[in-house]
Design a protein around this motif. Structure first.
Motif, PDB file in Angstrom:
ATOM      1  N   UNK A 132       0.900  -1.160  -0.195  1.00 25.95           N
ATOM      2  CA  UNK A 132      -0.012   0.005  -0.008  1.00 25.95           C
ATOM      3  C   UNK A 132       0.794   1.157  -0.048  1.00 25.95           C
ATOM      4  N   UNK A 133       0.620   2.106  -0.907  1.00 28.37           N
ATOM      5  CA  UNK A 133       1.174   3.443  -0.653  1.00 28.37           C
ATOM      6  C   UNK A 133       0.362   4.550  -0.784  1.00 28.37           C
ATOM      7  N   UNK A 134       0.582   5.726  -0.367  1.00 32.69           N
ATOM      8  CA  UNK A 134      -0.405   6.950  -0.260  1.00 32.69           C
ATOM      9  C   UNK A 134       0.254   8.058  -1.364  1.00 32.69           C
ATOM     10  N   UNK A 135      -0.644   8.623  -2.117  1.00 36.99           N
ATOM     11  CA  UNK A 135      -0.391   9.461  -3.119  1.00 36.99           C
ATOM     12  C   UNK A 135      -0.231  11.004  -2.613  1.00 36.99           C
ATOM     13  N   UNK A 136       1.000  11.331  -2.237  1.00 41.16           N
ATOM     14  CA  UNK A 136       1.011  12.544  -1.541  1.00 41.16           C
ATOM     15  C   UNK A 136       0.943  14.001  -2.386  1.00 41.16           C
ATOM     16  N   UNK A 137       1.082  13.547  -3.682  1.00 41.28           N
ATOM     17  CA  UNK A 137       0.731  14.633  -4.793  1.00 41.28           C
ATOM     18  C   UNK A 137      -0.824  15.466  -4.854  1.00 41.28           C
ATOM     19  N   UNK A 138      -1.442  14.444  -4.097  1.00 42.38           N
ATOM     20  CA  UNK A 138      -3.137  14.976  -3.784  1.00 42.38           C
ATOM     21  C   UNK A 138      -2.798  16.068  -2.721  1.00 42.38           C
ATOM     22  N   UNK A 139      -3.997  16.936  -2.773  1.00 44.62           N
ATOM     23  CA  UNK A 139      -4.146  17.963  -1.779  1.00 44.62           C
ATOM     24  C   UNK A 139      -4.539  17.301  -0.389  1.00 44.62           C
ATOM     25  N   UNK A 140      -3.938  18.180   0.734  1.00 46.28           N
ATOM     26  CA  UNK A 140      -4.249  17.541   1.954  1.00 46.28           C
ATOM     27  C   UNK A 140      -5.811  17.132   2.343  1.00 46.28           C
ATOM     28  N   UNK A 141      -6.358  17.957   1.662  1.00 47.04           N
ATOM     29  CA  UNK A 141      -8.114  17.690   2.078  1.00 47.04           C
ATOM     30  C   UNK A 141      -8.459  16.574   1.092  1.00 47.04           C
ATOM     31  N   UNK A 142      -7.893  16.230  -0.091  1.00 49.56           N
ATOM     32  CA  UNK A 142      -8.286  15.130  -0.749  1.00 49.56           C
ATOM     33  C   UNK A 142      -7.561  13.704  -0.030  1.00 49.56           C
ATOM     34  N   UNK A 143      -6.416  13.956   0.705  1.00 49.44           N
ATOM     35  CA  UNK A 143      -5.831  12.865   1.062  1.00 49.44           C
ATOM     36  C   UNK A 143      -6.799  12.262   2.270  1.00 49.44           C
ATOM     37  N   UNK A 144      -7.242  13.358   3.198  1.00 52.48           N
ATOM     38  CA  UNK A 144      -8.165  13.032   4.151  1.00 52.48           C
ATOM     39  C   UNK A 144      -9.373  12.443   3.819  1.00 52.48           C
ATOM     40  N   UNK A 145      -9.856  13.027   2.774  1.00 57.17           N
ATOM     41  CA  UNK A 145     -11.349  12.736   2.716  1.00 57.17           C
ATOM     42  C   UNK A 145     -11.433  11.442   1.388  1.00 57.17           C
ATOM     43  N   UNK A 146     -10.358  11.452   0.639  1.00 59.60           N
ATOM     44  CA  UNK A 146     -10.565  10.363  -0.570  1.00 59.60           C
ATOM     45  C   UNK A 146      -9.590   9.167  -0.206  1.00 59.60           C
ATOM     46  N   UNK A 147      -8.585   9.275   0.422  1.00 64.49           N
ATOM     47  CA  UNK A 147      -7.391   8.057   0.803  1.00 64.49           C
ATOM     48  C   UNK A 147      -7.934   7.502   2.119  1.00 64.49           C
ATOM     49  N   UNK A 148      -7.764   8.378   3.060  1.00 63.66           N
ATOM     50  CA  UNK A 148      -8.139   7.877   4.677  1.00 63.66           C
ATOM     51  C   UNK A 148      -9.704   7.376   4.542  1.00 63.66           C
ATOM     52  N   UNK A 149      -9.679   6.074   5.042  1.00 67.48           N
ATOM     53  CA  UNK A 149     -11.010   5.383   5.385  1.00 67.48           C
ATOM     54  C   UNK A 149     -11.975   6.167   6.196  1.00 67.48           C
ATOM     55  N   UNK A 150     -13.023   6.122   6.132  1.00 65.81           N
ATOM     56  CA  UNK A 150     -14.146   6.763   7.444  1.00 65.81           C
ATOM     57  C   UNK A 150     -13.670   6.454   8.510  1.00 65.81           C
ATOM     58  N   UNK A 151     -13.689   4.989   8.818  1.00 65.39           N
ATOM     59  CA  UNK A 151     -13.333   4.492  10.112  1.00 65.39           C
ATOM     60  C   UNK A 151     -11.950   5.026  10.655  1.00 65.39           C
ATOM     61  N   UNK A 152     -11.006   5.008   9.687  1.00 67.65           N
ATOM     62  CA  UNK A 152      -9.634   5.598  10.077  1.00 67.65           C
ATOM     63  C   UNK A 152      -9.632   7.172  10.526  1.00 67.65           C
ATOM     64  N   UNK A 153     -10.431   7.528   9.762  1.00 70.06           N
ATOM     65  CA  UNK A 153     -10.618   9.323  10.208  1.00 70.06           C
ATOM     66  C   UNK A 153     -11.255   9.233  11.758  1.00 70.06           C
ATOM     67  N   UNK A 154     -12.122   8.491  11.896  1.00 74.23           N
ATOM     68  CA  UNK A 154     -12.531   8.442  13.398  1.00 74.23           C
ATOM     69  C   UNK A 154     -11.681   8.160  14.411  1.00 74.23           C
ATOM     70  N   UNK A 155     -10.856   6.925  13.921  1.00 72.34           N
ATOM     71  CA  UNK A 155      -9.642   6.776  14.823  1.00 72.34           C
ATOM     72  C   UNK A 155      -8.706   7.639  15.053  1.00 72.34           C
ATOM     73  N   UNK A 156      -8.345   8.276  13.878  1.00 69.16           N
ATOM     74  CA  UNK A 156      -7.550   9.339  14.185  1.00 69.16           C
ATOM     75  C   UNK A 156      -8.098  10.708  14.966  1.00 69.16           C
ATOM     76  N   UNK A 157      -9.345  10.797  14.885  1.00 69.39           N
ATOM     77  CA  UNK A 157     -10.076  11.899  15.805  1.00 69.39           C
ATOM     78  C   UNK A 157      -9.795  11.424  17.284  1.00 69.39           C
ATOM     79  N   UNK A 158     -10.086  10.150  17.321  1.00 72.38           N
ATOM     80  CA  UNK A 158     -10.182   9.657  18.873  1.00 72.38           C
ATOM     81  C   UNK A 158      -8.605  10.013  19.407  1.00 72.38           C
ATOM     82  N   UNK A 159      -7.639   9.772  18.660  1.00 68.49           N
ATOM     83  CA  UNK A 159      -6.215   9.888  19.265  1.00 68.49           C
ATOM     84  C   UNK A 159      -6.137  11.387  19.474  1.00 68.49           C
TER      85      UNK A 159
END
Length: 340
Positions: A132-159
């Motif tokens: 697995x790799x992350x595309x860092x050429x994407x905008x930060x907002x796109x990385x968060x919304x389009x690459x990070x899975x919804x459940x993962x976003x919740x996990x990051x918020x919990x941290x």
């Protein structure tokens, strides 16, 4: 030729065709009394082919050797894709390996460079697993919304809610804290010996890759909740080694750490952040599933299994099988099975 000095040749390879995994400095992290950092180099005019390796004596033999590429992702690099040149380079490798008494080799190809293509006609190359790799050429907002899975976003918020703090340690000042955390993590996971490293390794890595790497630390009340060694060069960044405190796992420090690391690498101009694959080739592997929560982009990890001295190889393997029948089920398909 097989040489211990190849960085000058590597300098002739375009940056898009190589990575820090191919350098002398990286290979020498893994040198010891039994492993010598070497590279096969083949030249024709301006065309160059390089295969870094760790060369070792074959146990129980005289004058026989084998090799494997260092931990991580390696294989061959070249500044030419011309079919005839690559065939001649492979043929020269076979000749030189035989002349040097090299029995066989294990090549871990680079999933993001597709360099298995350089040798697939020369000897067996097999698919091993998805990475697995992350595309860092994407905008930060796109990385968060389009690459990070919804459940993962919740996990990051919990941290974040748990007041975890992210720290970039460019000087590797916490390397010994990391080493202890990493060792305990590998013990907890009952990892194979391959995944353990000594003090020399961590000291040398911190010295060698200051400026081309950092410790990505997540702190809770000033102590490490999780930490990872991050290496990068030019366009590519790597999630190299990591460890975590089991007391804080429910607060998702690793999720937070990888997301913040991706943003830091993006800030430094890295275009792809390679997270690697699972702990085995099972597509349902839990580590792979965790990494897939950061991106939908994947690489293909191949392994090369050249045998250069067939008769001698079969004799060594036959002796090992006769002596270790209980190990055949687990290690029988390994190219260097006799090392287990």
């Amino acid at each position: 030729m097989i040489t211990g000095d190849w960085n000058l040749f590597l300098g002739e390879i375009p940056k898009t065709n190589k990575d820090l995994y191919f350098t002398e400095e990286y290979s020498r992290l893994y040198e010891d009394r039994q492993h010598q950092a070497k590279a096969f180099v083949y030249e024709e005019n301006d065309s160059i082919f390089i295969l870094p390796m760790l060369l070792s004596p074959v146990p129980g033999t005289q004058g026989l050797y084998d090799f494997e590429t260092p931990y991580g992702y390696g294989g061959p690099v070249s500044n030419s894709a011309e079919e005839g040149f690559l065939k001649r380079a492979a043929a020269s490798l076979v000749r030189e390996a035989r002349d040097a008494g090299i029995l066989a080799g294990l090549i871990r190809f680079h999933p993001l460079l597709d360099n298995a293509e350089l040798m697939k006609e020369a000897f067996p190359v097999v698919w091993d697993r998805e990475t697995v790799y992350m595309d860092l050429e994407a905008e930060e907002a796109s990385i968060w919304a389009d690459q990070i899975h919804g459940k993962n976003r919740n996990a990051i918020r919990k941290a974040i809610e748990q007041r975890m703090e992210f720290e970039v340690d460019d000087s590797f000042s916490r390397i010994w804290e990391f080493a202890q955390l990493y060792g305990k993590t590998m013990e907890r996971l009952k990892a194979e010996e391959f995944y353990f490293f000594d003090e020399r390794y961590f000291a040398m890595l911190a010295k060698t890759f200051e400026g081309e790497g950092f410790l990505a630390n997540v702190l809770k009340d000033g102590a490490l909740a999780s930490s990872a060694i991050i290496l990068y060069e030019e366009d590519l960044g790597h999630y190299h080694l990591s460890g975590s405190d089991p007391d804080w796992l429910k607060a998702n420090p690793n999720n937070f750490m990888l997301y913040k690391t991706a943003l830091e690498l993006k800030r430094r101009g890295v275009k792809k952040f390679h997270l690697g694959g699972g702990s085995d080739s099972d597509p349902r592997n839990s580590l792979l599933a965790f990494k897939k929560k950061f991106s939908t982009f994947s690489g293909r990890f191949f392994i090369g299994k050249p045998v250069f001295l067939k008769q001698e190889y079969e004799e060594v393997c036959g002796y090992w099988e006769a002596k270790n029948p209980s190990k055949i089920a687990r290690y029988g398909n390994y190219i260097l099975k006799y090392r287990y």
